[in-house]
Design an enzyme around this catalytic site. Structure first.
Site, mmCIF file in Angstrom:
data_model
loop_
_atom_site.group_PDB
_atom_site.id
_atom_site.type_symbol
_atom_site.label_atom_id
_atom_site.label_comp_id
_atom_site.label_asym_id
_atom_site.label_seq_id
_atom_site.Cartn_x
_atom_site.Cartn_y
_atom_site.Cartn_z
ATOM 1 N N HIS A 112 0.856 -1.199 0.000
ATOM 2 C CA HIS A 112 0.000 0.000 0.000
ATOM 3 C C HIS A 112 0.880 1.232 0.000
ATOM 4 O O HIS A 112 1.944 1.229 0.623
ATOM 5 C CB HIS A 112 -0.918 0.008 1.240
ATOM 6 C CG HIS A 112 -2.075 0.926 1.077
ATOM 7 N ND1 HIS A 112 -1.990 2.261 1.392
ATOM 8 C CD2 HIS A 112 -3.328 0.720 0.600
ATOM 9 C CE1 HIS A 112 -3.160 2.831 1.121
ATOM 10 N NE2 HIS A 112 -3.983 1.921 0.645
ATOM 11 N N ASP A 151 -7.927 -5.506 0.012
ATOM 12 C CA ASP A 151 -8.426 -6.169 -1.192
ATOM 13 C C ASP A 151 -8.093 -7.656 -1.218
ATOM 14 O O ASP A 151 -8.748 -8.432 -1.907
ATOM 15 C CB ASP A 151 -7.854 -5.495 -2.442
ATOM 16 C CG ASP A 151 -8.524 -4.155 -2.687
ATOM 17 O OD1 ASP A 151 -9.676 -4.010 -2.271
ATOM 18 O OD2 ASP A 151 -7.888 -3.271 -3.264
HETATM 19 N N1 CMC Z 1 4.324 -7.250 -5.131
HETATM 20 C C1 CMC Z 1 5.662 -7.201 -5.314
HETATM 21 N N2 CMC Z 1 6.416 -6.092 -5.088
HETATM 22 C C2 CMC Z 1 5.769 -4.987 -4.681
HETATM 23 C C3 CMC Z 1 4.385 -4.966 -4.464
HETATM 24 C C4 CMC Z 1 3.652 -6.152 -4.707
HETATM 25 N N3 CMC Z 1 2.330 -6.198 -4.524
HETATM 26 N N4 CMC Z 1 3.998 -3.725 -4.058
HETATM 27 C C5 CMC Z 1 5.121 -2.986 -4.010
HETATM 28 N N5 CMC Z 1 6.200 -3.752 -4.378
HETATM 29 C C6 CMC Z 1 7.595 -3.325 -4.413
HETATM 30 C C7 CMC Z 1 7.904 -2.498 -5.653
HETATM 31 O O1 CMC Z 1 8.353 -3.318 -6.707
HETATM 32 C C8 CMC Z 1 8.960 -1.558 -5.139
HETATM 33 O O2 CMC Z 1 10.190 -2.237 -5.129
HETATM 34 P P1 CMC Z 1 11.577 -1.425 -5.338
HETATM 35 O O3 CMC Z 1 11.676 -0.466 -4.179
HETATM 36 O O4 CMC Z 1 12.631 -2.497 -5.299
HETATM 37 O O5 CMC Z 1 11.451 -0.731 -6.661
HETATM 38 C C9 CMC Z 1 8.561 -1.294 -3.692
HETATM 39 O O6 CMC Z 1 7.794 -2.452 -3.299
HETATM 40 C C10 CMC Z 1 7.691 -0.056 -3.502
HETATM 41 O O7 CMC Z 1 6.605 -0.125 -4.412
HETATM 42 P P2 CMC Z 1 5.991 1.151 -5.143
HETATM 43 O O8 CMC Z 1 5.254 0.707 -6.355
HETATM 44 O O9 CMC Z 1 7.041 2.191 -5.316
HETATM 45 O O10 CMC Z 1 5.017 1.656 -4.033
HETATM 46 P P3 CMC Z 1 3.659 2.407 -4.279
HETATM 47 O O11 CMC Z 1 3.353 3.074 -3.014
HETATM 48 O O12 CMC Z 1 3.711 3.265 -5.491
HETATM 49 O O13 CMC Z 1 2.639 1.197 -4.579
HETATM 50 C C11 CMC Z 1 0.768 -0.155 -4.618
HETATM 51 C C12 CMC Z 1 1.555 0.879 -3.837
HETATM 52 C C13 CMC Z 1 -0.546 -0.460 -3.886
HETATM 53 C C14 CMC Z 1 0.404 0.376 -6.016
HETATM 54 C C15 CMC Z 1 1.611 -1.450 -4.762
HETATM 55 O O14 CMC Z 1 1.936 -1.961 -3.495
HETATM 56 C C16 CMC Z 1 0.908 -2.514 -5.610
HETATM 57 O O15 CMC Z 1 0.988 -2.466 -6.844
HETATM 58 N N6 CMC Z 1 0.199 -3.484 -4.941
HETATM 59 C C17 CMC Z 1 -0.568 -4.458 -5.662
HETATM 60 C C18 CMC Z 1 -1.914 -3.852 -6.033
HETATM 61 C C19 CMC Z 1 -2.835 -3.717 -4.854
HETATM 62 O O16 CMC Z 1 -3.014 -4.649 -4.062
HETATM 63 N N7 CMC Z 1 -3.519 -2.560 -4.755
HETATM 64 C C20 CMC Z 1 -4.531 -2.315 -3.737
HETATM 65 C C21 CMC Z 1 -4.163 -1.229 -2.781
HETATM 66 S S1 CMC Z 1 -5.272 -1.236 -1.359
HETATM 67 C C22 CMC Z 1 -6.773 -0.690 -1.997
HETATM 68 C C23 CMC Z 1 -6.828 0.775 -2.133
HETATM 69 O O17 CMC Z 1 -6.820 1.475 -1.086
HETATM 70 O O18 CMC Z 1 -6.886 1.261 -3.280
#
Ligand code: CMC
Length: 433
Positions: A310, A368
């Site tokens: 998240h 989720d």
């Molecule tokens: N699986 C594998 N690696 C992950 C994941 C994941 N689900 N989420 C984050 N990472 C890694 C990412 O690759 C990155 O690695 P590095 O630092 O080596 O580049 C690090 O963790 C940070 O990720 P980010 O994408 O920079 O972080 P963010 O804050 O932009 O992303 C997120 C948040 C929710 C988009 C992401 O965690 C994700 O894609 N999760 C899967 C989708 C998901 O479950 N979304 C629902 C969110 S809860 C419902 C809502 O409130 O909307």
């Protein structure tokens, strides 16, 4: 007012030094903010494309402490609200700022039930969609089309109009959602009933038929109510920010909520519950989990473990804690603890929680992950998962929209950019293109 200031010193392209000071403000809880809105006058902008360190507005509705894993609606912790209040209370709380007393609650619910039905003519909109249309596509369209229908409440400067729009949206979302489902399976639309509550009505319209007396299971009604409560609002997330940005132009609330539904659809946001279930089906068997965990960790593979991680929570998502409990209650009620998909989900959760990659990056299961499994166990089709999120989040969106419209200091949302295109150039003769 504040006497604290942050000073920024910077050099322009000619290396001349400049310095400017900006006020620092404190909210009730959370980080202080530096007000950089006057920075443009100095000939420089800030850039923060993902809003990682940018507060987009002032708000008094919802607060999240991502480090501690805290979520408050109007100051009340979510874990207390799910025990002591139902979704009608939550709708009133988000919209009006306080929990309702008995009379306020019954008046509010009465108003919602009065507005739950869709005008018969609006049901014609559905037949314009293909049978196999995704219900989110139908919802974006039908909610947007409400502004073509309810002309009597579109003056956003009129508080009575605003309130009527809010009630109409909260009331009609379960009906629109259930109708999208019924349309896709070719069953007749069901009308809401005045002797049922909000969540019960939704289940009745989803699963009832005119030829069967509908009596939703109380355990499933309670679970649905909790799912609605947990998804009701979540501060300035992507869809809420979209609703506010659309609303900042003076657009009507039906158009703004329709824009929010579109933003919610993506798999990084509300679409994750659907994507999570599809991922579990793709994994298929517990023996394949290590392969998918390895893919999630591989920098060269775009695959992510859906339902994990998240932007704000770097601790357990407090909604996920409640959702996990609710998930087990539903599994008990429907006798599906031995379902292979559920067993697979539980193994995946355990393996990921013990994996160094997920521990170091603070990637915990989010709401989720469990809501998808719970909805699946309740017999809700996967394509309806994000629709249910949108239904619940409508209370938050319309509360945030109302707060913004009432804020005398709200501005048109109009960001600037770091331009990296071509320098100014003349259009050459056509034969040289
Ligand atoms: N699986 C594998 N690696 C992950 C994941 C994941 N689900 N989420 C984050 N990472 C890694 C990412 O690759 C990155 O690695 P590095 O630092 O080596 O580049 C690090 O963790 C940070 O990720 P980010 O994408 O920079 O972080 P963010 O804050 O932009 O992303 C997120 C948040 C929710 C988009 C992401 O965690 C994700 O894609 N999760 C899967 C989708 C998901 O479950 N979304 C629902 C969110 S809860 C419902 C809502 O409130 O909307």
């Amino acid at each position: 007012m504040t006497d604290r200031k942050a000073t920024l010193t910077f050099k322009d392209k000619q290396h001349n030094s400049y310095s400017a000071s900006f006020p620092i403000y404190s909210g009730t809880l959370g980080y202080d903010v530096i007000d950089v809105s006057s920075l443009g006058k100095e000939g420089i902008y800030t850039i923060d494309a993902g809003f990682h360190a940018t507060a987009a507005c002032k708000s008094s509705i919802t607060y999240i402490d991502g480090g501690k894993g805290t979520l408050l609606y109007r100051g009340y912790p979510i874990d207390q609200l799910v025990e002591k209040a139902d979704f009608t209370d939550i709708g009133y709380l988000l919209l009006h700022g306080e929990l309702p007393n008995k009379t306020q609650k019954s008046d509010f619910l009465g108003l919602i039930l009065d507005h739950m039905n869709l005008h018969e003519q609006m049901s014609c909109f559905f037949s314009g969609f293909r049978r196999d249309a995704h219900p989110m596509a139908i919802m974006v369209g039908v909610v947007g089309a409400m502004s073509a229908f309810y002309h009597d409440s579109l003056d956003i400067k009129n508080p009575d109009h605003r309130n009527l729009c809010a009630i109409r949206l909260i009331a009609k979302m379960p009906t629109i959602a259930a109708m999208s489902h019924k349309y896709s399976i070719g069953e007749p639309f069901m009308h809401p009933r005045h002797d049922m509550g909000y969540a019960e009505n939704f289940l009745h319209m989803m699963f009832g038929t005119p030829y069967d007396e509908s009596a939703p299971d109380p355990v499933l009604v309670r679970a649905m109510d909790r799912i609605f409560t947990l998804h009701a609002d979540h501060e300035q997330n992507a869809s809420t920010t979209t609703v506010r940005a659309a609303g900042s132009t003076g657009a009507n609330p039906f158009a703004c909520i329709s824009a929010g539904i579109g933003a919610l659809w993506g798999p990084a946001h509300g679409g994750a519950n659907e994507a999570c279930l599809r991922m579990l089906m793709e994994i298929g068997d517990e023996k394949n989990i290590p392969e998918f965990i390895a893919r999630a960790k591989d920098k060269n593979d775009p695959f992510r473990l859906m339902g994990f991680g998240h932007r704000v929570y770097k601790n357990y998502d407090p909604r996920a804690t409640v959702m996990r409990r609710t998930c087990h209650e539903v599994l008990d009620a429907v006798g599906r603890h031995d379902d292979p998909l559920i067993k697979l989900a539980m193994s995946l959760e355990k393996i990921a929680l013990e994996d160094d990659y997920f521990i170091e990056k603070k990637l915990y299961p989010n709401v989720d992950f469990y809501s998808g499994i719970t909805l699946n166990a309740m017999g809700i089709p996967t394509s309806m998962f994000t629709v249910i999120f949108a239904l619940a989040r409508t209370t938050g969106w319309i509360s945030q929209w109302t707060e913004m419209v009432q804020d005398p200091n709200a501005h048109l949302v109009r960001p600037r950019q770091l331009y990296i295109g071509k320098d100014k150039r003349d259009v050459p003769p056509a034969e040289e293109w």
